[in-house]
Write an enzyme that holds these catalytic residues in place. Sequence first.
Site, PDB file in Angstrom:
ATOM      1  CG  ASP A  14       7.288   3.255  -3.500  1.00 30.00           C
ATOM      2  OD1 ASP A  14       6.825   2.495  -2.637  1.00 30.00           O
ATOM      3  OD2 ASP A  14       6.592   3.903  -4.288  1.00 30.00           O
ATOM      4  CG  HIS A  16       4.078   1.154  -1.561  1.00 26.03           C
ATOM      5  ND1 HIS A  16       4.783   2.318  -1.436  1.00 26.03           N
ATOM      6  CD2 HIS A  16       3.053   1.227  -0.670  1.00 26.03           C
ATOM      7  CE1 HIS A  16       4.201   3.076  -0.510  1.00 26.03           C
ATOM      8  NE2 HIS A  16       3.147   2.431  -0.037  1.00 26.03           N
TER       9      HIS A  16
END
Length: 136
Positions: A14, A16
């Site tokens: 991930d 983000h």
Amino acid sequence: MEQKTLVLGVIGADVHAVGNRILDYAFTQAGFKVINIGVLATQEEFIHAAIETNADVLLVSSLYGHGEMDCRGLREKCQETGIGNIRMYVGGNLVCGKQDFESVKERFLAMGFDRVYPPGTMPETPIEDLRKDLGI
């Protein structure tokens, strides 16, 4: 008052980063010492950072929907490395698709997490829980 240490990161594949920076800022402003291991973090990186800094809490976030897979076994790995009692919080978009949050929460609690937060949770909620759970 002794400053409590939090290891913060985004688990798995991930990337983000924006939410991670917002949480880092919010927890720091609330008086916590934040060890931010960033994005693309492995379970081992969370554990290593916790051991190295004698952290009080692991704060795991996931936004790409694979948190359930990425977090499975984390409590057991903590136990194997001698930090089995560390508090573990998790939040974000933890699963793919539309799933009832209560059932998602139950699965993460069963995995050994102490607190589970749905997408869109404002930082004030875990900050309040941290203060309650850590007795500060």
